[in-house]
Design a protein around this motif. Structure first.
Motif, mmCIF file in Angstrom:
data_model
loop_
_atom_site.group_PDB
_atom_site.id
_atom_site.type_symbol
_atom_site.label_atom_id
_atom_site.label_comp_id
_atom_site.label_asym_id
_atom_site.label_seq_id
_atom_site.Cartn_x
_atom_site.Cartn_y
_atom_site.Cartn_z
ATOM 1 N N PRO A 8 -67.679 96.217 -23.773
ATOM 2 C CA PRO A 8 -68.974 96.323 -23.102
ATOM 3 C C PRO A 8 -68.930 97.472 -22.085
ATOM 4 C CG PRO A 8 -67.783 94.397 -22.282
ATOM 5 C CD PRO A 8 -66.959 94.997 -23.407
ATOM 6 N N ALA A 9 -69.855 98.410 -22.247
ATOM 7 C CA ALA A 9 -69.884 99.600 -21.389
ATOM 8 C C ALA A 9 -71.320 99.906 -20.976
ATOM 9 C CB ALA A 9 -69.284 100.792 -22.137
ATOM 10 N N ALA A 10 -72.128 98.859 -20.904
ATOM 11 C CA ALA A 10 -73.552 99.062 -20.628
ATOM 12 C C ALA A 10 -73.907 98.852 -19.163
ATOM 13 C CB ALA A 10 -74.387 98.134 -21.512
ATOM 14 N N GLY A 11 -72.908 98.589 -18.335
ATOM 15 C CA GLY A 11 -73.193 98.340 -16.916
ATOM 16 C C GLY A 11 -73.607 99.612 -16.185
ATOM 17 N N ARG A 15 -72.163 99.106 -7.815
ATOM 18 C CA ARG A 15 -71.214 98.977 -6.702
ATOM 19 C C ARG A 15 -70.358 100.219 -6.496
ATOM 20 N NH1 ARG A 15 -68.722 93.409 -8.696
ATOM 21 N NH2 ARG A 15 -69.285 94.415 -10.648
ATOM 22 N N LYS A 22 -71.427 103.678 -15.015
ATOM 23 C CA LYS A 22 -69.995 103.689 -14.666
ATOM 24 C C LYS A 22 -69.088 104.209 -15.774
ATOM 25 C CE LYS A 22 -68.014 99.607 -13.765
ATOM 26 N NZ LYS A 22 -67.666 98.467 -12.890
ATOM 27 N N GLY A 82 -77.250 95.311 -23.533
ATOM 28 C CA GLY A 82 -78.369 94.553 -22.987
ATOM 29 C C GLY A 82 -78.351 94.479 -21.475
ATOM 30 N N GLU A 83 -79.140 93.547 -20.950
ATOM 31 C CA GLU A 83 -79.341 93.393 -19.511
ATOM 32 C C GLU A 83 -78.113 92.832 -18.804
ATOM 33 O OE1 GLU A 83 -81.474 94.029 -16.939
ATOM 34 O OE2 GLU A 83 -81.993 95.482 -18.517
ATOM 35 N N SER A 84 -77.414 91.901 -19.463
ATOM 36 C CA SER A 84 -76.242 91.284 -18.841
ATOM 37 C C SER A 84 -75.007 91.612 -19.671
ATOM 38 C CB SER A 84 -76.414 89.769 -18.793
ATOM 39 O OG SER A 84 -76.431 89.252 -20.119
ATOM 40 N N ARG A 85 -73.850 91.455 -19.041
ATOM 41 C CA ARG A 85 -72.595 91.685 -19.765
ATOM 42 C C ARG A 85 -72.525 90.772 -20.990
ATOM 43 N NH1 ARG A 85 -67.685 89.784 -20.582
ATOM 44 N NH2 ARG A 85 -65.882 91.161 -20.558
ATOM 45 N N SER A 88 -74.583 92.013 -23.737
ATOM 46 C CA SER A 88 -73.943 93.200 -24.328
ATOM 47 C C SER A 88 -72.828 92.784 -25.282
ATOM 48 C CB SER A 88 -73.390 94.107 -23.222
ATOM 49 O OG SER A 88 -74.440 94.650 -22.454
ATOM 50 N N ASP A 107 -63.361 95.168 -20.876
ATOM 51 C CA ASP A 107 -64.275 95.908 -19.999
ATOM 52 C C ASP A 107 -63.994 97.405 -20.082
ATOM 53 O OD1 ASP A 107 -65.335 93.556 -18.883
ATOM 54 O OD2 ASP A 107 -63.803 93.517 -17.301
ATOM 55 N N ALA A 108 -65.040 98.199 -20.317
ATOM 56 C CA ALA A 108 -64.886 99.653 -20.247
ATOM 57 C C ALA A 108 -64.352 100.036 -18.873
ATOM 58 C CB ALA A 108 -66.231 100.326 -20.490
ATOM 59 N N ALA A 109 -64.671 99.218 -17.889
ATOM 60 C CA ALA A 109 -64.295 99.498 -16.506
ATOM 61 C C ALA A 109 -62.812 99.259 -16.208
ATOM 62 C CB ALA A 109 -65.159 98.659 -15.575
ATOM 63 N N LYS A 211 -59.915 96.581 -12.495
ATOM 64 C CA LYS A 211 -61.273 97.016 -12.842
ATOM 65 C C LYS A 211 -61.775 98.042 -11.831
ATOM 66 C CE LYS A 211 -64.729 94.188 -12.516
ATOM 67 N NZ LYS A 211 -65.771 93.198 -12.727
HETATM 68 O O1 C5P Z 1 -70.267 94.054 -13.765
HETATM 69 P P1 C5P Z 1 -68.864 93.983 -14.207
HETATM 70 O O2 C5P Z 1 -67.959 94.872 -13.403
HETATM 71 O O3 C5P Z 1 -68.301 92.605 -14.363
HETATM 72 O O4 C5P Z 1 -68.892 94.632 -15.666
HETATM 73 C C1 C5P Z 1 -67.802 94.514 -16.532
HETATM 74 C C2 C5P Z 1 -68.064 95.298 -17.790
HETATM 75 O O5 C5P Z 1 -69.254 94.820 -18.434
HETATM 76 C C3 C5P Z 1 -68.251 96.793 -17.544
HETATM 77 O O6 C5P Z 1 -67.442 97.503 -18.469
HETATM 78 C C4 C5P Z 1 -69.741 97.003 -17.773
HETATM 79 O O7 C5P Z 1 -70.054 98.276 -18.296
HETATM 80 C C5 C5P Z 1 -70.083 95.916 -18.783
HETATM 81 N N1 C5P Z 1 -71.516 95.517 -18.754
HETATM 82 C C6 C5P Z 1 -72.299 95.623 -19.925
HETATM 83 N N2 C5P Z 1 -73.638 95.291 -19.911
HETATM 84 C C7 C5P Z 1 -74.230 94.895 -18.768
HETATM 85 C C8 C5P Z 1 -73.462 94.754 -17.565
HETATM 86 C C9 C5P Z 1 -72.096 95.071 -17.602
HETATM 87 O O8 C5P Z 1 -71.778 96.030 -20.963
HETATM 88 N N3 C5P Z 1 -75.530 94.642 -18.795
#
Ligand code: C5P
Length: 230
Positions: A8-11, A15, A22, A82-85, A88, A107-109, A211
């Motif tokens: 998941p890399a949609a965040g 922060r 990110k 999507g909107e939430s991890r 996604s 996590d991509a992060a 992370k």
């Molecule tokens: O917000 P958090 O640091 O927990 O995010 C962890 C991972 O989830 C990140 O790699 C972020 O890109 C991903 N993510 C996502 N879709 C979202 C929110 C977060 O893929 N809507």
């Protein structure tokens, strides 16, 4: 049967301060996401990678990955997130090929996770654990608080706590069931599996799997990368 990693890399990375999403910011001149994809591709056990891009950014992410010349031997797919991890990850799971039976969610992060950590998670799942997470002992004392008053409501025994990382590894059927049934908001995939009553095993995590969340994490990540390149 193959092992896949969903990234998941949609965040937005709010922060981390203002700037690009990110996963698209750079470390050592290379996008964080590219580091994360390479970290998964380096694991011999991982043959399929699904990158979940920002909702409007799938084409950009595809171009970015192609520009960085990733290994041909890995099947790399890109889908919009999507909107939430949680959403996604669900969108990523939806495009997995049929012959995948073990799924990592990473996590991509967490761009600098060592290959040994990735391999040990896959090994534990292949060894029969339905859900596996890398974790480290908690460094800080952790308290629960009443968010309204700021008053402490409890101090869990630190020796019982683990700070968990990714990749988290799952038997595909278990993870799919969790995503199909659990609707409550969660911050990792393992907690959805816990809600099904399935045991989740913790294996040793790694300091370098931290992370990248806040500006200081970028400083640390650059330093770790420089040390590796030295
Ligand atoms: O917000 P958090 O640091 O927990 O995010 C962890 C991972 O989830 C990140 O790699 C972020 O890109 C991903 N993510 C996502 N879709 C979202 C929110 C977060 O893929 N809507």
């Amino acid at each position: 049967l193959r092992t896949a990693a969903v990234i998941p890399a949609a965040g937005r990375g709010v922060r981390l301060g203002p700037g690009a999403p990110k996963a698209l910011r750079t470390l050592g001149g290379v996008p964080i996401l590219v580091h994360a994809v390479r970290a998964m591709a380096r694991a011999r056990a991982v043959q399929v990678i699904v990158v979940v891009a920002p909702p409007e950014g799938a084409a950009e992410v595809r171009a970015l990955l192609d520009a960085h010349g990733l290994p041909e031997s890995t099947d790399i797919r890109v889908v919009p997130g999507g909107e939430s991890r949680q959403e996604s990850v669900r969108l990523g799971l939806a495009v997995l090929p049929d012959d995948v039976d073990v799924v990592l969610v990473h996590d991509a992060a967490r761009p600098l996770v060592p290959v040994e950590t990735v391999e040990s998670v896959v090994e534990a799942v292949r060894g029969g654990a339905p859900a596996v997470v890398p974790g480290l002992p908690a460094a800080d004392t952790v308290k629960s608080v009443d968010p309204g008053t700021g008053i402490v409501t409890g101090t869990p025994d630190r020796s019982l706590l683990r700070a968990v990382q990714t990749p988290q590894g799952f038997d595909r059927t278990t993870l799919a069931k969790a995503h199909a049934t659990v609707t409550r908001d969660v911050t990792d995939d393992a907690s959805m599996v816990e809600q099904l009553g399935v045991p989740v095993l913790v294996v040793p995590g790694h300091e370098e799997a931290f992370k990248v969340t806040r500006p200081l994490d970028l400083v640390l990540a650059e330093a770790v990368l420089a040390r590796r390149r030295a």
